[in-house]
Design a protein around this motif. Structure first.
Motif, PDB file in Angstrom:
ATOM      1  N   MET A 189     -42.988 -24.360  17.420  1.00  0.00           N
ATOM      2  CA  MET A 189     -42.726 -23.440  16.306  1.00  0.00           C
ATOM      3  C   MET A 189     -41.255 -23.534  15.915  1.00  0.00           C
ATOM      4  N   ARG A 190     -40.998 -23.772  14.605  1.00  0.00           N
ATOM      5  CA  ARG A 190     -39.622 -24.003  14.165  1.00  0.00           C
ATOM      6  C   ARG A 190     -39.034 -22.860  13.342  1.00  0.00           C
ATOM      7  N   ASP A 191     -39.882 -21.929  12.907  1.00  0.00           N
ATOM      8  CA  ASP A 191     -39.375 -20.794  12.128  1.00  0.00           C
ATOM      9  C   ASP A 191     -40.420 -19.683  12.137  1.00  0.00           C
ATOM     10  N   ALA A 192     -39.952 -18.444  11.981  1.00  0.00           N
ATOM     11  CA  ALA A 192     -40.823 -17.284  11.810  1.00  0.00           C
ATOM     12  C   ALA A 192     -40.511 -16.666  10.455  1.00  0.00           C
ATOM     13  N   LEU A 193     -41.567 -16.327   9.698  1.00  0.00           N
ATOM     14  CA  LEU A 193     -41.381 -15.840   8.336  1.00  0.00           C
ATOM     15  C   LEU A 193     -42.208 -14.583   8.094  1.00  0.00           C
ATOM     16  N   LEU A 194     -41.779 -13.792   7.135  1.00  0.00           N
ATOM     17  CA  LEU A 194     -42.574 -12.689   6.619  1.00  0.00           C
ATOM     18  C   LEU A 194     -43.092 -13.104   5.253  1.00  0.00           C
ATOM     19  N   THR A 195     -44.415 -13.206   5.130  1.00  0.00           N
ATOM     20  CA  THR A 195     -45.048 -13.656   3.890  1.00  0.00           C
ATOM     21  C   THR A 195     -45.696 -12.486   3.177  1.00  0.00           C
ATOM     22  N   PHE A 196     -45.504 -12.409   1.860  1.00  0.00           N
ATOM     23  CA  PHE A 196     -46.191 -11.388   1.065  1.00  0.00           C
ATOM     24  C   PHE A 196     -46.460 -11.950  -0.321  1.00  0.00           C
ATOM     25  N   GLY A 197     -47.461 -11.389  -0.997  1.00  0.00           N
ATOM     26  CA  GLY A 197     -47.794 -11.872  -2.329  1.00  0.00           C
ATOM     27  C   GLY A 197     -49.106 -11.322  -2.814  1.00  0.00           C
ATOM     28  N   PHE A 198     -49.693 -12.007  -3.796  1.00  0.00           N
ATOM     29  CA  PHE A 198     -50.925 -11.524  -4.410  1.00  0.00           C
ATOM     30  C   PHE A 198     -51.748 -12.692  -4.925  1.00  0.00           C
ATOM     31  N   ASP A 199     -53.053 -12.462  -5.085  1.00  0.00           N
ATOM     32  CA  ASP A 199     -53.957 -13.289  -5.880  1.00  0.00           C
ATOM     33  C   ASP A 199     -54.522 -12.399  -6.975  1.00  0.00           C
ATOM     34  N   ALA A 200     -54.792 -12.972  -8.138  1.00  0.00           N
ATOM     35  CA  ALA A 200     -55.422 -12.220  -9.220  1.00  0.00           C
ATOM     36  C   ALA A 200     -56.211 -13.191 -10.091  1.00  0.00           C
ATOM     37  N   GLY A 201     -57.281 -12.691 -10.705  1.00  0.00           N
ATOM     38  CA  GLY A 201     -58.094 -13.559 -11.536  1.00  0.00           C
ATOM     39  C   GLY A 201     -58.897 -12.806 -12.565  1.00  0.00           C
ATOM     40  N   SER A 202     -59.550 -13.557 -13.434  1.00  0.00           N
ATOM     41  CA  SER A 202     -60.413 -12.995 -14.462  1.00  0.00           C
ATOM     42  C   SER A 202     -61.373 -14.075 -14.920  1.00  0.00           C
ATOM     43  N   LYS A 203     -62.649 -13.690 -15.151  1.00  0.00           N
ATOM     44  CA  LYS A 203     -63.669 -14.644 -15.571  1.00  0.00           C
ATOM     45  C   LYS A 203     -64.575 -13.995 -16.605  1.00  0.00           C
ATOM     46  N   ARG A 233     -62.555  -9.259 -11.828  1.00  0.00           N
ATOM     47  CA  ARG A 233     -61.113  -9.147 -12.034  1.00  0.00           C
ATOM     48  C   ARG A 233     -60.460  -8.861 -10.680  1.00  0.00           C
ATOM     49  N   PRO A 234     -60.471  -9.821  -9.766  1.00  0.00           N
ATOM     50  CA  PRO A 234     -59.933  -9.557  -8.437  1.00  0.00           C
ATOM     51  C   PRO A 234     -58.420  -9.383  -8.447  1.00  0.00           C
ATOM     52  N   LEU A 235     -57.949  -8.473  -7.617  1.00  0.00           N
ATOM     53  CA  LEU A 235     -56.535  -8.338  -7.306  1.00  0.00           C
ATOM     54  C   LEU A 235     -56.439  -8.181  -5.794  1.00  0.00           C
ATOM     55  N   LYS A 236     -55.758  -9.131  -5.157  1.00  0.00           N
ATOM     56  CA  LYS A 236     -55.653  -9.154  -3.706  1.00  0.00           C
ATOM     57  C   LYS A 236     -54.180  -9.092  -3.320  1.00  0.00           C
ATOM     58  N   LEU A 237     -53.821  -8.131  -2.492  1.00  0.00           N
ATOM     59  CA  LEU A 237     -52.457  -7.970  -2.000  1.00  0.00           C
ATOM     60  C   LEU A 237     -52.421  -8.367  -0.529  1.00  0.00           C
ATOM     61  N   LEU A 238     -51.399  -9.151  -0.138  1.00  0.00           N
ATOM     62  CA  LEU A 238     -51.338  -9.680   1.218  1.00  0.00           C
ATOM     63  C   LEU A 238     -49.920  -9.591   1.763  1.00  0.00           C
ATOM     64  N   ILE A 239     -49.810  -9.286   3.072  1.00  0.00           N
ATOM     65  CA  ILE A 239     -48.510  -9.279   3.735  1.00  0.00           C
ATOM     66  C   ILE A 239     -48.717  -9.486   5.226  1.00  0.00           C
ATOM     67  N   GLY A 240     -47.789 -10.230   5.861  1.00  0.00           N
ATOM     68  CA  GLY A 240     -47.886 -10.433   7.294  1.00  0.00           C
ATOM     69  C   GLY A 240     -47.011 -11.570   7.765  1.00  0.00           C
ATOM     70  N   PRO A 241     -47.011 -11.849   9.075  1.00  0.00           N
ATOM     71  CA  PRO A 241     -46.150 -12.879   9.655  1.00  0.00           C
ATOM     72  C   PRO A 241     -46.726 -14.284   9.502  1.00  0.00           C
ATOM     73  N   THR A 242     -45.813 -15.251   9.434  1.00  0.00           N
ATOM     74  CA  THR A 242     -46.160 -16.665   9.376  1.00  0.00           C
ATOM     75  C   THR A 242     -45.369 -17.427  10.427  1.00  0.00           C
ATOM     76  N   ALA A 243     -46.043 -18.300  11.136  1.00  0.00           N
ATOM     77  CA  ALA A 243     -45.393 -19.210  12.075  1.00  0.00           C
ATOM     78  C   ALA A 243     -45.367 -20.600  11.468  1.00  0.00           C
ATOM     79  N   SER A 244     -44.181 -21.209  11.412  1.00  0.00           N
ATOM     80  CA  SER A 244     -44.025 -22.541  10.829  1.00  0.00           C
ATOM     81  C   SER A 244     -43.824 -23.557  11.949  1.00  0.00           C
ATOM     82  N   PHE A 245     -44.670 -24.581  11.967  1.00  0.00           N
ATOM     83  CA  PHE A 245     -44.648 -25.582  13.022  1.00  0.00           C
ATOM     84  C   PHE A 245     -44.182 -26.921  12.464  1.00  0.00           C
ATOM     85  N   GLY A 246     -43.249 -27.527  13.149  1.00  0.00           N
ATOM     86  CA  GLY A 246     -42.805 -28.854  12.776  1.00  0.00           C
ATOM     87  C   GLY A 246     -43.706 -29.915  13.377  1.00  0.00           C
TER      88      GLY A 246
END
Length: 276
Positions: A113-127, A134-147
């Motif tokens: 493992m080469r880094d630890a990150l806090l990831t957050f963001g969203f997905d959204a759509g329409s059809k 019309r989805p709206l998805k909110l996400l947040i949590g830790p990420t482990a980055s591996f070299g």
């Protein structure tokens, strides 16, 4: 209107990060399969998918933005006065990751493992179908980055909250909070010419009842490809033009139970990308 605002916000965030970026990559992509599926539709749904993607690294972390424009070719009718006979869809994803290494100036190390990150963001759509998602998805949590000896793999465990629309029963759906375990990777290699093996997988937990009152199921989505760097072969710079093949696997699509027709996808795909 909400989707347009979120697309604009994602584009502004991506553009802002690109302006002060340590690294920036923007591309236009295309993919196709005749074997996509949609829940509630027993037949395969061929689709053209046009893509605008952006990734950049800056002083404190990374930004990722992706916009897909999906055009169904048959078996997926549009609804309610739409000009196209087949459905069209917009889907946007945005992720921001704050890096422990970049913020602290330290060098995180825990095995591979080469880094630890806090990831957050969203997905959204329409059809533009009768279901009118019309989805709206909110996400947040830790990420482990591996070299890796060549390339990377990032693994995330995210809290997940989704709202959506069910036009058939004319109601907004507020799903229960759940979790999402995901990984994204990119591994360059050479096979005749330089190439890259890349993709992502996500597993999203059960999220309560859907708009019809049915229990949702754990959802698994894998989307991956092998693409060859063709830039040098056609007189362009290396890393400009890629093309190749891929595969998409989607189990319990959108959280639907396996008994729902079209809730499972197993689709070979064609890919092309132009990076600039």
């Amino acid at each position: 209107m909400r989707l347009a605002s979120l697309i604009a916000a994602g584009l502004l965030a991506a553009a802002g990060s690109a302006g002060a970026a340590d690294f920036s990559d923007t591309f236009i992509g295309y993919r196709y399969s005749g074997s996509y599926t949609e829940p509630g539709i027993a037949a395969d749904v061929p689709k053209h998918i046009y893509q605008l993607g952006h990734f950049s690294a800056y002083k404190y972390g990374t930004n990722f933005f992706n916009l897909d424009i999906l055009r169904s070719l048959e078996n997926d009718p549009a609804c309610c006065g739409a000009n196209a006979s087949q459905a069209q869809e917009l889907y946007v994803a945005y992720r921001h990751a704050l890096s422990y290494n970049k913020i602290t100036g330290a060098k995180f190390s825990l095995g591979p493992m080469r880094d630890a990150l806090l990831t957050f963001g969203f997905d959204a759509g329409s059809k533009n179908t009768r279901f009118a998602p019309r989805p709206l998805k909110l996400l947040i949590g830790p990420t482990a980055s591996f070299g890796l000896p060549s390339g990377f793999i990032d693994v995330s465990l995210l809290a997940y909250k989704e709202t959506n629309n069910n036009g058939i029963v004319s109601r907004e759906v507020d799903f229960d909070p759940t979790w999402q375990l995901g990984a994204v990777w990119g591994v360059p290699f050479t096979l005749g010419t330089p190439a890259i093996f890349k993709g992502f997988v996500s597993i999203t937990g059960e999220k309560g009842k859907d708009g019809f009152g049915n229990d949702t199921a754990t959802e698994t989505l894998l989307r991956t490809s092998v693409q060859w760097d063709l830039g040098g072969l056609v007189g362009l710079n290396k890393g400009t033009l890629f093309a190749g093949v891929g595969y998409e696997y989607w189990k319990n699509k959108f959280g639907n139970q396996a008994s729902v027709p079209g809730s499972k996808t197993s689709a070979p795909t064609l890919h092309a990308e132009w990076h600039f």
